[in-house]
Write a protein that holds these residues in place. Structure first.
Motif: not given
Length: 367
Positions: A311-319
């Motif tokens: 989830l953290g990696f995906n949030v970073g991608v979205e940001l």
């Protein structure tokens, strides 16, 4: 128009002969009486003496000619050239056990095969240190100029995982395993990993997102596209990270380049969003997600905190993606988006450049 065209052309100039710097992946195993480290690295960069700290593309260094010559060497010749560099690295990398330095010795080097010359060749350097006390905590000092190290402790459910930059050192590594991190701590730790894959390293993903941006100045079409893209790559990122879906990079990477061409060309010939556009973007997003998953597999996911890390990696991608859109909006959309000449003078030329870059990458990755 001039500003955005120069920006996109700059991306092309930097990526057309892209020699992207990959992080070194270190796998640490502590057994009775010894610590073994397997380093998966870009051996040519170390042999050439390139300062990897903060470097994104080896073409920007004054050692790029030496680096390119090394990349063309057969594996056996590369191994011969690596021998003195390996010894130097074993001396430069400092491993402490219980606060006392323990010498590292080279136990092997496996050169990678010559592949696509636009991608870094991965080789493996094996190091070993004898330990008088196998239970004493370890600290690894990663030398200046060596770039990013992703260090992972294998064989333990709560093994150490950390990202170490050149000149820094690891936290204390317990041979019996670390105190488990909270889910939130792991979540926060992986956000910058995902963000970094978009900005500054994800040039292909940046151009795809810019292709979505230049379709229309209206917010609705952009939201539809970004939502479809996010939903798609989130699904395949999870499936890829779990190992449920795997497609070779030789297939995924050319199609990602083709997706850039598609969205850019449609921007040129269509002033509005057709009903099929979000569906096409969703389909391409599935493939981009597999690209993200391959990057995440390099860094590894902690066994006991898989979901927070993902989830953290995906949030970073979205940001990272939202930052690209915000930068494009502030650069051209805010000032010129409502002008009658915005589309013919900015959106169409920028899309044409994006399409050319994508087409170049497609041909390069196929051939």
């Amino acid at each position: 128009m001039k500003r955005i065209l120069l920006s996109v052309l700059g991306l092309w100039a930097g990526a057309a002969g892209a020699h992207e710097v990959m992080p070194t992946i270190g796998d640490l195993t502590v057994t009775e009486g010894a610590a073994q480290i397997e380093l998966r690295l870009n051996a040519e960069a170390f042999i050439a003496g390139i300062d990897l700290d903060g470097l994104e593309d080896t073409n920007t260094t004054d050692r790029s000619d030496v680096y390119d010559a090394l990349r063309a060497l057969p594996p056996e010749d590369l191994a011969e050239r690596m021998a003195p560099t390996a010894d130097t690295m074993a001396e430069a990398i400092r491993l402490e056990s219980g606060g006392t330095a323990v010498p590292l010795a080279v136990t092997g080097f496996a050169p990678g095969e010559i592949g696509n010359p636009t991608f870094a060749r991965e080789s493996t350097l094996s190091l070993r240190a004898d330990l008088s006390n196998s239970t004493a905590p370890l600290v690894l000092h990663w030398p200046d100029g060596y770039g990013t190290l992703v260090l992972r402790q294998l064989g333990l459910e709560t093994g150490y995982t950390g990202i170490i930059e050149g000149g820094d050192m690891s936290d204390s590594i317990l041979p019996t395993g670390q105190t488990p991190k909270s889910g939130f701590a792991v979540f926060a730790e992986y956000i910058p990993v995902g963000f970094d894959h978009i900005l500054p390293k994800g040039l292909d993903h940046i151009l795809f997102v810019l292709g979505l941006f230049f379709l229309s100045t209206r917010l609705g079409p952009l939201l539809w596209q970004v939502t479809a893209f996010t939903a798609a790559h989130t699904v395949t990122l999870a499936l890829g990270a779990l190992g449920i879906v795997t497609i070779p990079g030789s297939i995924v990477e050319p199609i990602i380049a083709a997706s850039i061409v598609y969205v850019a060309v449609e921007n040129i010939f269509s002033p509005r969003m057709h009903a099929w556009r979000p569906l096409v973007v969703f389909g391409f997003g599935l493939l981009h997600g597999l690209g993200f998953a391959s990057v995440l597999s390099e860094f590894g996911l902690p066994q006991g905190q898989f979901i927070p890390a993902l989830l953290g990696f995906n949030v970073g991608v979205e940001l990272g993606q939202l930052t690209v859109i915000a930068m494009a909006f502030l650069a051209v959309g805010l000032w010129f988006g409502r002008k009658s000449w915005y589309r013919p003078a900015i959106a169409v030329p920028a899309s044409a450049v994006i399409a050319l870059v994508g087409a170049y990458w497609f041909v390069e990755r196929v051939i």
